[in-house]
Write a protein that holds these residues in place. Structure first.
Motif, PDB file in Angstrom:
ATOM      1  N   VAL A 203       0.845  -1.203   0.000  1.00 25.77           N
ATOM      2  CA  VAL A 203       0.000   0.000   0.000  1.00 25.77           C
ATOM      3  C   VAL A 203       0.878   1.251   0.000  1.00 25.77           C
ATOM      4  CG1 VAL A 203      -1.858  -1.176   1.222  1.00 25.77           C
ATOM      5  CG2 VAL A 203      -0.147   0.074   2.528  1.00 25.77           C
ATOM      6  N   SER A 204       0.259   2.367  -0.387  1.00 29.78           N
ATOM      7  CA  SER A 204       0.993   3.642  -0.401  1.00 29.78           C
ATOM      8  C   SER A 204       0.028   4.785  -0.114  1.00 29.78           C
ATOM      9  CB  SER A 204       1.677   3.855  -1.760  1.00 29.78           C
ATOM     10  OG  SER A 204       0.717   3.897  -2.805  1.00 29.78           O
ATOM     11  N   ALA A 205       0.592   5.928   0.277  1.00 31.08           N
ATOM     12  CA  ALA A 205      -0.205   7.124   0.551  1.00 31.08           C
ATOM     13  C   ALA A 205       0.723   8.340   0.567  1.00 31.08           C
ATOM     14  CB  ALA A 205      -0.946   6.997   1.886  1.00 31.08           C
ATOM     15  N   LEU A 206       0.132   9.529   0.524  1.00 28.56           N
ATOM     16  CA  LEU A 206       0.901  10.778   0.549  1.00 28.56           C
ATOM     17  C   LEU A 206       0.796  11.430   1.921  1.00 28.56           C
ATOM     18  CD1 LEU A 206      -0.192  12.345  -2.872  1.00 28.56           C
ATOM     19  CD2 LEU A 206       1.726  10.796  -2.408  1.00 28.56           C
ATOM     20  N   ASN A 207       1.751  12.308   2.220  1.00 32.87           N
ATOM     21  CA  ASN A 207       1.720  13.032   3.489  1.00 32.87           C
ATOM     22  C   ASN A 207       0.757  14.207   3.414  1.00 32.87           C
ATOM     23  OD1 ASN A 207       3.567  14.279   1.676  1.00 32.87           O
ATOM     24  ND2 ASN A 207       4.441  15.472   3.368  1.00 32.87           N
ATOM     25  N   TYR A 208      -0.126  14.298   4.387  1.00 35.45           N
ATOM     26  CA  TYR A 208      -1.168  15.330   4.383  1.00 35.45           C
ATOM     27  C   TYR A 208      -0.591  16.735   4.545  1.00 35.45           C
ATOM     28  CZ  TYR A 208      -5.486  17.793   5.443  1.00 35.45           C
ATOM     29  OH  TYR A 208      -6.536  18.676   5.410  1.00 35.45           O
ATOM     30  N   ASP A 218       5.593  13.764  -0.132  1.00 39.49           N
ATOM     31  CA  ASP A 218       6.334  12.538   0.161  1.00 39.49           C
ATOM     32  C   ASP A 218       5.333  11.385   0.080  1.00 39.49           C
ATOM     33  OD1 ASP A 218       8.565  14.097   0.648  1.00 39.49           O
ATOM     34  OD2 ASP A 218       8.231  14.151   2.814  1.00 39.49           O
ATOM     35  N   ARG A 219       5.851  10.196  -0.264  1.00 42.65           N
ATOM     36  CA  ARG A 219       4.960   9.036  -0.382  1.00 42.65           C
ATOM     37  C   ARG A 219       5.508   7.877   0.451  1.00 42.65           C
ATOM     38  NH1 ARG A 219       3.196   7.547  -6.253  1.00 42.65           N
ATOM     39  NH2 ARG A 219       5.453   7.450  -6.569  1.00 42.65           N
ATOM     40  N   ILE A 220       4.614   7.262   1.184  1.00 47.39           N
ATOM     41  CA  ILE A 220       4.988   6.100   1.977  1.00 47.39           C
ATOM     42  C   ILE A 220       4.640   4.830   1.203  1.00 47.39           C
ATOM     43  CG2 ILE A 220       2.770   5.886   3.175  1.00 47.39           C
ATOM     44  CD1 ILE A 220       4.366   5.173   5.718  1.00 47.39           C
ATOM     45  N   HIS A 221       5.528   3.843   1.280  1.00 50.16           N
ATOM     46  CA  HIS A 221       5.283   2.521   0.699  1.00 50.16           C
ATOM     47  C   HIS A 221       5.341   1.507   1.843  1.00 50.16           C
ATOM     48  CE1 HIS A 221       5.578   3.675  -3.572  1.00 50.16           C
ATOM     49  NE2 HIS A 221       6.490   4.541  -3.156  1.00 50.16           N
ATOM     50  N   ILE A 222       4.309   0.699   1.965  1.00 53.32           N
ATOM     51  CA  ILE A 222       4.220  -0.265   3.058  1.00 53.32           C
ATOM     52  C   ILE A 222       4.004  -1.667   2.484  1.00 53.32           C
ATOM     53  CG2 ILE A 222       3.005  -0.897   5.176  1.00 53.32           C
ATOM     54  CD1 ILE A 222       1.828   2.048   5.033  1.00 53.32           C
ATOM     55  N   ALA A 223       4.807  -2.605   2.926  1.00 55.85           N
ATOM     56  CA  ALA A 223       4.631  -4.012   2.559  1.00 55.85           C
ATOM     57  C   ALA A 223       4.228  -4.771   3.822  1.00 55.85           C
ATOM     58  CB  ALA A 223       5.923  -4.587   1.982  1.00 55.85           C
ATOM     59  N   LEU A 224       3.174  -5.577   3.743  1.00 61.20           N
ATOM     60  CA  LEU A 224       2.668  -6.263   4.941  1.00 61.20           C
ATOM     61  C   LEU A 224       2.062  -7.610   4.574  1.00 61.20           C
ATOM     62  CD1 LEU A 224      -0.738  -6.006   5.051  1.00 61.20           C
ATOM     63  CD2 LEU A 224      -0.098  -3.607   5.211  1.00 61.20           C
ATOM     64  N   ILE A 239      10.035   5.544   2.657  1.00 56.87           N
ATOM     65  CA  ILE A 239       9.514   6.871   2.331  1.00 56.87           C
ATOM     66  C   ILE A 239      10.186   7.377   1.065  1.00 56.87           C
ATOM     67  CG2 ILE A 239       9.185   9.243   3.094  1.00 56.87           C
ATOM     68  CD1 ILE A 239       7.637   7.229   4.744  1.00 56.87           C
ATOM     69  N   GLN A 240       9.398   7.785   0.116  1.00 55.49           N
ATOM     70  CA  GLN A 240       9.882   8.363  -1.133  1.00 55.49           C
ATOM     71  C   GLN A 240       9.692   9.876  -1.032  1.00 55.49           C
ATOM     72  OE1 GLN A 240       7.720   6.852  -4.487  1.00 55.49           O
ATOM     73  NE2 GLN A 240       9.117   7.718  -6.012  1.00 55.49           N
ATOM     74  N   ASN A 241      10.771  10.607  -0.874  1.00 58.62           N
ATOM     75  CA  ASN A 241      10.693  12.045  -0.627  1.00 58.62           C
ATOM     76  C   ASN A 241      10.550  12.846  -1.920  1.00 58.62           C
ATOM     77  OD1 ASN A 241      11.047  12.032   2.270  1.00 58.62           O
ATOM     78  ND2 ASN A 241      13.169  11.437   1.892  1.00 58.62           N
ATOM     79  N   GLY A 242       9.709  13.887  -1.871  1.00 53.95           N
ATOM     80  CA  GLY A 242       9.605  14.853  -2.952  1.00 53.95           C
ATOM     81  C   GLY A 242       9.262  14.269  -4.308  1.00 53.95           C
ATOM     82  N   ILE A 243       8.182  13.512  -4.375  1.00 51.88           N
ATOM     83  CA  ILE A 243       7.798  12.944  -5.669  1.00 51.88           C
ATOM     84  C   ILE A 243       7.297  14.058  -6.588  1.00 51.88           C
ATOM     85  CG2 ILE A 243       7.197  10.754  -4.603  1.00 51.88           C
ATOM     86  CD1 ILE A 243       4.251  11.463  -4.998  1.00 51.88           C
ATOM     87  N   SER A 244       7.290  13.814  -7.882  1.00 54.29           N
ATOM     88  CA  SER A 244       6.897  14.840  -8.852  1.00 54.29           C
ATOM     89  C   SER A 244       5.403  15.124  -8.746  1.00 54.29           C
ATOM     90  CB  SER A 244       7.230  14.385 -10.271  1.00 54.29           C
ATOM     91  OG  SER A 244       6.399  13.300 -10.660  1.00 54.29           O
ATOM     92  N   GLU A 245       5.006  16.285  -9.264  1.00 54.30           N
ATOM     93  CA  GLU A 245       3.592  16.660  -9.250  1.00 54.30           C
ATOM     94  C   GLU A 245       2.764  15.660 -10.049  1.00 54.30           C
ATOM     95  OE1 GLU A 245       0.682  20.417 -10.475  1.00 54.30           O
ATOM     96  OE2 GLU A 245       2.861  20.670 -10.436  1.00 54.30           O
TER      97      GLU A 245
END
Length: 256
Positions: A203-208, A218-224, A239-245
């Motif tokens: 799963v993944s999500a962006l920082n609010y 920034d985008r988080i990637h979670i493996a579970l 954590i993937q920092n500063g992803i493109s628009e």
């Protein structure tokens, strides 16, 4: 030679002046300043898109982007006659009380002292901030005429399911990652050894916090793993920092 240089300078100056005028005419709206967008069609109903609705906010963002990237166009702005009906009109209500209006543009031709006006394909008239400008944008034009009618009401079913799953898995994360709640997605899910009750999930999500800050997300990637015997087990977090628009828009399903 000197005359040629002067002529070139005059041409460059006129071209630069025209560019400056066009730049000054170009409307610039900020998504966060919009309260709601309302579309009325002469024959076909009406609909409003509100800023405080998470799904409709994305639609407003799309419309604002089309306005800001539209190209200034030459042509008739004010029609001399009220005989030409406004088949569709969009009102953009700002939080400060201002209202901008967008309506289709027309091309007019005079023949035998009779003026005929027909709708201009791909062009609209923008009225706001005490100025009126003709713009070219096929996306904005199409949406103004018919596109708004086909926007989904509320988030699609698959998005709601992904949000539900992410909410479940989010509770197992360390509080260090509490900001990552925006635009959750199930990137990949597979059964463990074909068992329908046991899964590996990515799963993944962006920082609010970057939502209104103007910074890149920034985008988080979670493996579970999710199994009946062990419950939810977080295996890896990156954590993937500063992803493109563009990447952030794709994460939020605003661009394919």
């Amino acid at each position: 030679m000197r005359k040629l240089v002067i002529l070139i300078m005059l041409i460059v100056g006129l071209f630069s002046q025209k560019q400056l005028v066009n730049a000054n005419m170009q409307p610039k709206l900020k998504k966060e300043d919009v309260l709601f967008v309302q579309v009325n069609r002469l024959y076909g109903g009406t609909r409003s898109f509100k800023e405080n609705d998470g799904y409709e906010e994305a639609i407003i963002s799309k419309v604002v982007n089309w306005i800001n990237t539209a190209s200034p166009s030459e042509g008739v702005i004010e029609l001399e006659s009220n005989k030409t009906p406004v088949i569709s009109i969009m009102k953009i209500k700002m939080k400060n009380g201002d209202v901008a209006v967008i309506e289709p543009a027309y091309n007019c031709v005079s023949e035998n002292q009779v003026k005929t006006c027909t709708i201009a394909d791909g062009e609209v008239i923008f009225t706001g901030n005490n100025k009126k400008v003709r713009l070219e944008s096929f996306e904005l034009y199409d949406w103004l005429l018919v596109g708004w009618k086909y926007e989904s009401i509320g988030a699609p079913k698959d998005e709601l399911l992904e949000e539900t799953l992410y909410t479940k898995y989010y509770s197992y994360l360390d509080k260090t990652y509490s900001d990552f709640v925006l635009c959750p997605k199930i990137d990949k899910i597979e059964r463990i050894n074909g068992d329908t009750r046991r899964h590996i999930v990515h799963v993944s999500a962006l920082n609010y916090s970057a939502h209104h800050g103007g910074a890149l997300f920034d985008r988080i990637h979670i493996a579970l793993t999710d199994t009946p015997e062990n419950g939810v087990k977080i295996n890896k977090v990156t954590i993937q920092n500063g992803i493109s628009e563009k990447e952030s828009r794709m994460q939020c399903r605003r661009e394919s």
